[in-house]
Design an enzyme around this catalytic site. Structure first.
Site, mmCIF file in Angstrom:
data_model
loop_
_atom_site.group_PDB
_atom_site.id
_atom_site.type_symbol
_atom_site.label_atom_id
_atom_site.label_comp_id
_atom_site.label_asym_id
_atom_site.label_seq_id
_atom_site.Cartn_x
_atom_site.Cartn_y
_atom_site.Cartn_z
ATOM 1 N N PHE A 287 0.799 -1.216 0.000
ATOM 2 C CA PHE A 287 0.000 0.000 0.000
ATOM 3 C C PHE A 287 0.838 1.276 0.000
ATOM 4 O O PHE A 287 0.351 2.325 -0.377
ATOM 5 C CB PHE A 287 -0.924 0.023 1.228
ATOM 6 C CG PHE A 287 -1.676 -1.257 1.431
ATOM 7 C CD1 PHE A 287 -2.679 -1.631 0.561
ATOM 8 C CD2 PHE A 287 -1.361 -2.105 2.480
ATOM 9 C CE1 PHE A 287 -3.370 -2.809 0.748
ATOM 10 C CE2 PHE A 287 -2.046 -3.281 2.674
ATOM 11 C CZ PHE A 287 -3.055 -3.650 1.798
ATOM 12 N N ASP B 98 -1.779 -5.811 16.741
ATOM 13 C CA ASP B 98 -0.716 -6.503 15.993
ATOM 14 C C ASP B 98 0.599 -6.405 16.770
ATOM 15 O O ASP B 98 1.610 -5.933 16.262
ATOM 16 C CB ASP B 98 -0.570 -5.898 14.593
ATOM 17 C CG ASP B 98 0.209 -6.816 13.648
ATOM 18 O OD1 ASP B 98 0.576 -7.933 14.072
ATOM 19 O OD2 ASP B 98 0.451 -6.423 12.496
#
Length: 980
Positions: A590, A776
């Site tokens: 991205f 995460d």
């Protein structure tokens, strides 16, 4: 020839050789004792003149071409520089000699006791030294022996005195020249240095109020104030031509002198009304300001408008209705009101009112007007004197609408056309052959009805008219059209007379021709293809912000703040022109992270190396919004030592750039693996490319490596996506192995692992205190900076999770399943407690020196069953028992039984204290001990900890795990993908 004549001849000869006057005795300086006879002779080609401190004690003897100065009793007052010039010499030139009359009682001769200069100029304090031998001990002091200011820059010349360079206003003082004479300090008389401001403009002037209104008998105040950089200025206040006598107040503020005149009137009368002017005068000139004072009998409120009160606007356009108000006293209330006639229009009116002393301007904005917004709009205002209103009538123009019907009038077929619109529409009838939806320009005019019957004409509504067209007998295959038009537009409608006998129908077999079937098939195929592409696009993982901020919760039901609604403080904005980009540190699916140098970040002269996050040029709008959300979250959280802190952002004039701290030693996972390879040797360490540096870059390379899931070597495709520099060439790395040698070369100790664990726990405790969930937590998302300080970040932007097998496909997202808590995997529930579970996995990574969690276990249905049944990994090779107990507590199936991050910090701090008391835990095991520990770990099996499966089955699984270590296979199998 006499000696005197001979001397004159010799001097004249020397002068002709030089072409300038000559002074005898020769030399630049002459030192004599007090009372000595001094003779100065100047010889030129013509008449010569003396210039210098020539007092009446000097005798001047003109003997062309020479001139002789003589004094029989020299004093310190004769000290100075004497110049001899020859006015008649076209070549110009002069001769100079400096005379010292050294008087121990008077070492100084002061030429002036007051010196005036402008600020910024050099100031010469003319105190001449009478004895050159005293030069080494001279100094400049302020009166009464005070030292000069620290910032005063000065120099000394025995011929001229002290020079203060670029004198400042603050250096306005009385100075004395000081010298050491026979061990004592002797000072000169004082010299007053006057440093004046450089007046480059008029004095600053303010007259308040700019306008004044009072009712007769009320109190009033007029204030005239002026400021100047110098005290030498005047200020005055006048009423008309009369200068008012008012006491003046003076002050010194912000390095400026201020003078204020205040006129107080307790009971105003009509004689007090008129013009008042305030004038300030300084060395530059005059500056004036004036105001008008009005005295009225009573309160007033006047409403006017520069617009017409009757407004006509086309529907869909915008109109602004504006009212100007003059009022005293000020308005107590004001508002716009819709007075009808459409009662269903109840929208809140949007208006803006601007105040200017006793005047107001109120503007009502009506954008994209609809029919129901026509009507009367009134502005109502109120003050202490009463109230007043001003009303606008707004009529909307819109094109006609037409409706045609058929009726019988007196037995004849007649078409009735009803047209509505504003202004009143005009009607015409045309006819054309065949059936058609609209007649073209060739249609024949049947009737131009200029006197249509008006059925309705109500203010603010449309005007409705009727028009009749008698057609007699119906004719088949003919179309009649009624057309209506006004100044806004036009409209029409057609009518087909239907004849029963003339009705025909196409055969059914002509409705579906082969061409039609082919077109329909192609359209259906394209539609299916479009749906397939749309499905694939929806399934494609999108860049999302992993961090979430809790707004409220009830039980396990959490409500998260929408990050797009968080405010963005413009204080973070940083000029993108002040960024000098370097190499790309990391690139993902991205976006990328680029090394950059920021100039002026924090301080104007600061130069700081930073990391800049940015999206790819092909990023979608939702991904751009996600990066902006990440920026808002980071600014919302604030700063902490153990998170990668936000330093600035560029959101205007180009793509969004997020500027964060630069961590020179890369991510914690690679750091641990480098240390493991250095300590344990390649045969026992995790795989590492020898050319890979510490950085941020994702590189997916097919290479030989050492299997990470166990302590045995194997070959395959390494699917872990590391964060490394773009260039794998060590010569191009700004942080190569040589640069990191000092930090990496220090042996890895147990206290280092404890520090990493404690620092990450402190960072997570900070996030938890801010109600932030990371989602995460893993070693790959922890960076190390100088001093081995760990910082938590989220690098999903710069990690190629499409090719990272640590991220498993679930739905349209890729998730780090091996790091996720059971409730997150199975119920999609993310809490602070689920971050604690992930932190336990991170601890296992740290104390295994970078091994992959759940070694030897693939992510499949069996893995999910193990997690659900409470399976826990074995104690890592380098973890003390207390640390492993913390891991087990983090892996509790019941989230509420897991410790908080604050509790984890306390436990780790206690363990660190024990580590300092017990020397045996200082250094990590050597290669041999690590090897045995690894073997022991393999024998114990990955299934250490609690498990609900039978012991026999667990043991067989552990044995199978050890047997797999002898077989060369990829570190992570390619079938690690699980779809939700």
């Amino acid at each position: 020839m006499g000696p005197r004549a001979l001397l004159v001849l010799l001097v004249a000869t020397a002068w002709h050789a030089q072409g300038v006057p000559v002074i005898q005795p020769s030399g630049p300086e002459l030192v004599v004792e007090p009372g000595t006879t001094v003779t100065l002779r100047c010889v030129g080609n013509g008449s010569v003149e003396w210039d210098g401190p020539i007092s009446p004690h000097w005798n001047l003897d003109l003997d062309p071409p020479s001139s002789i100065l003589t004094t029989n009793n020299a004093t310190f007052q004769n000290t100075g520089t004497y110049h001899c010039t020859e006015p008649g010499n076209p070549q110009g030139g002069n001769a100079t000699i400096h005379l010292y009359v050294k008087d121990p009682a008077r070492p100084w001769k002061v030429l002036a006791q007051e010196v005036t200069v402008l600020e910024g100029q050099d100031a010469l304090l003319p105190c001449l030294l009478t004895d050159p031998a005293l030069e080494a001990g001279v100094s400049l002091v302020r009166v009464r022996g005070r030292p000069v200011l620290r910032q005063t820059n000065y120099s000394f010349s025995p011929w001229h005195g002290f020079t203060i360079h670029k004198a400042k206003f603050i250096e306005n003082h009385v100075y004395q020249c000081s010298a050491r004479v026979d061990g004592r300090t002797v000072t000169s008389m004082g010299i007053w240095l006057k440093v004046q401001k450089d007046i480059s403009g008029p004095a600053t002037l303010t007259l308040e109020p700019a306008e004044l209104v009072r009712i007769q008998g009320e109190a009033a105040q007029i204030v005239c104030s002026a400021s100047n950089i110098d005290v030498n200025f005047d200020v005055s206040l006048r009423h008309g031509d009369t200068k008012l006598t008012i006491s003046q107040q003076s002050d010194f503020h912000d390095n400026r002198y201020q003078k204020v005149l205040t006129l107080n009137l307790d009971h105003v009368s009509f004689q007090d009304a008129g013009n008042y002017s305030c004038t300030a005068t300084n060395a530059w000139g005059n500056h004036s300001a004036s105001m008008v004072f009005r005295v009225v009998e009573s309160a007033y409120l006047n409403l006017t408008s520069e617009q017409s009160l009757l407004q006509e606007v086309t529907v869909g356009e915008k109109v602004d209705l504006q009212v100007k108000v003059e009022a005293y006293p000020g308005l107590e209330s004001f508002n716009w009101t819709y007075l009808g006639p459409f009662s269903d229009y109840q929208d809140k009116l949007d208006f803006v009112t601007i105040k200017d002393t006793y005047r107001y301007t109120s503007t009502l904005s009506l954008p994209r007007l609809k029919r129901s917004e026509a009507g009367r709009y009134s502005f109502l205002a109120r003050n202490a004197g009463g109230q007043n209103a001003l009303t606008f009538e707004l009529t909307l123009r819109y094109p006609p609408e037409v409706r045609v019907t058929m009726t019988l009038i007196n037995g004849s077929d007649t078409l009735l056309c009803e047209a509505s619109g504003y202004p009143q529409p005009s009607v015409t009838w045309v006819q054309c052959r065949s059936h058609t939806d609209r007649c073209d320009e060739s249609a024949g005019l049947v009737l131009e009805d200029s006197h249509s019957e008006v059925l309705s004409q109500v203010p603010f509504h449309e005007v409705i008219v009727h028009s009749l067209l008698a057609i007699g007998t119906l004719e088949h295959n003919r179309t009649y059209e009624c057309r209506a038009f006004n100044s806004v537009g036009n409209s029409s409608q057609t009518f087909w007379p239907i004849s029963i006998g003339a009705h025909t129908q196409l055969p059914d077999e002509l409705l579906f021709t082969p061409v039609l079937l082919t077109c329909m098939s192609i359209m259906a195929l394209l539609l299916l293809l479009l749906l397939l592409l749309l499905y694939k696009y929806k399934q494609k993982p999108k860049y999302q912000v992993r961090w979430k901020i809790i707004e409220s919760y009830e039980g396990n039901s959490y409500t998260f703040i929408d990050p797009t609604q968080l405010p963005y403080n413009e204080k973070w904005e940083f000029p993108r022109n002040n960024l000098q980009f370097g190499k790309t540190l990391g690139a993902g699916a991205f976006g990328k992270v680029v090394e950059a140098t920021a100039f002026g970040l924090g301080k104007e002269d600061a130069v700081l190396k930073v990391a800049v996050k940015m999206l790819k040029s092909t990023a979608h709008a939702d991904e751009k919004e996600a990066l902006m959300s990440e920026l808002k979250i980071m600014s919302h959280l604030g700063q902490h030592e153990n998170i990668v802190n936000l330093l600035g952002a560029c959101t205007h004039g180009g793509p969004v750039l997020v500027i964060t701290e630069y961590c020179c030693y890369g991510d914690l996972l690679n750091f641990l693996r480098r240390q493991a390879e250095a300590m344990l040797g390649p045969s026992l360490s995790v795989g590492q490319d020898p050319e890979a540096g510490a950085g941020y870059k994702n590189i997916h390379l097919e290479k030989k490596y050492v299997r990470r899931d166990s302590d045995f070597s194997s070959q395959g495709v390494d699917t872990y996506v590391e964060m490394r520099p773009v260039s794998t060439s060590s010569s191009n790395d700004s942080f190569s192995e040589e640069d990191l040698g000092k930090e990496d070369g220090r042996p890895l100790e147990l206290r280092d692992l404890l520090h990493f664990s404690s620092q990450v726990a402190q960072g997570m405790a900070f996030l938890a205190s801010k109600n932030c969930i990371h989602r995460d937590v893993a070693a790959r998302n922890v960076l190390l900076t100088s001093g081995r300080v760990a910082k938590i970040g989220d690098f999903g932007l710069a990690r190629d999770i499409m090719n990272d097998s640590n991220y498993i496909v679930k739905g349209n997202a890729r998730l780090p399943v091996k790091w996720m808590a059971p409730e997150s995997i199975f119920d999609c529930v993310y809490t602070v407690q689920s971050d604690v579970w992930s932190y336990g996995i991170l601890l296992w990574e740290i104390f295994s020196l970078g091994l992959n969690p759940y070694p030897g276990i693939l992510v499949n249905s069996k893995f999910y069953k193990l997690v659900k049944d409470g399976y826990q990994m074995a104690q890592p090779a380098f973890a003390p028992k207390n640390i492993y107990s913390i891991m087990q507590a983090c892996w509790a199936l019941e989230p509420t039984r897991r410790p908080t991050f604050q509790q984890i910090c306390s436990l780790l701090q206690k363990q660190a204290q024990e580590d300092r008391r017990v020397p045996n835990y200082t250094n990590l095991p050597s290669s041999s001990s690590s090897s045995s520990s690894s073997s022991s770990s393999c024998r114990t099996g990955s299934g250490g900890g609690s498990s609900s499966e039978p012991e026999e089955e667990s043991s067989s699984e552990h044995l199978a795990c050890c047997e797999q270590g002898d077989i060369a296979q990829p570190l992570l199998q390619p079938n690690n993908y699980q779809f939700c």
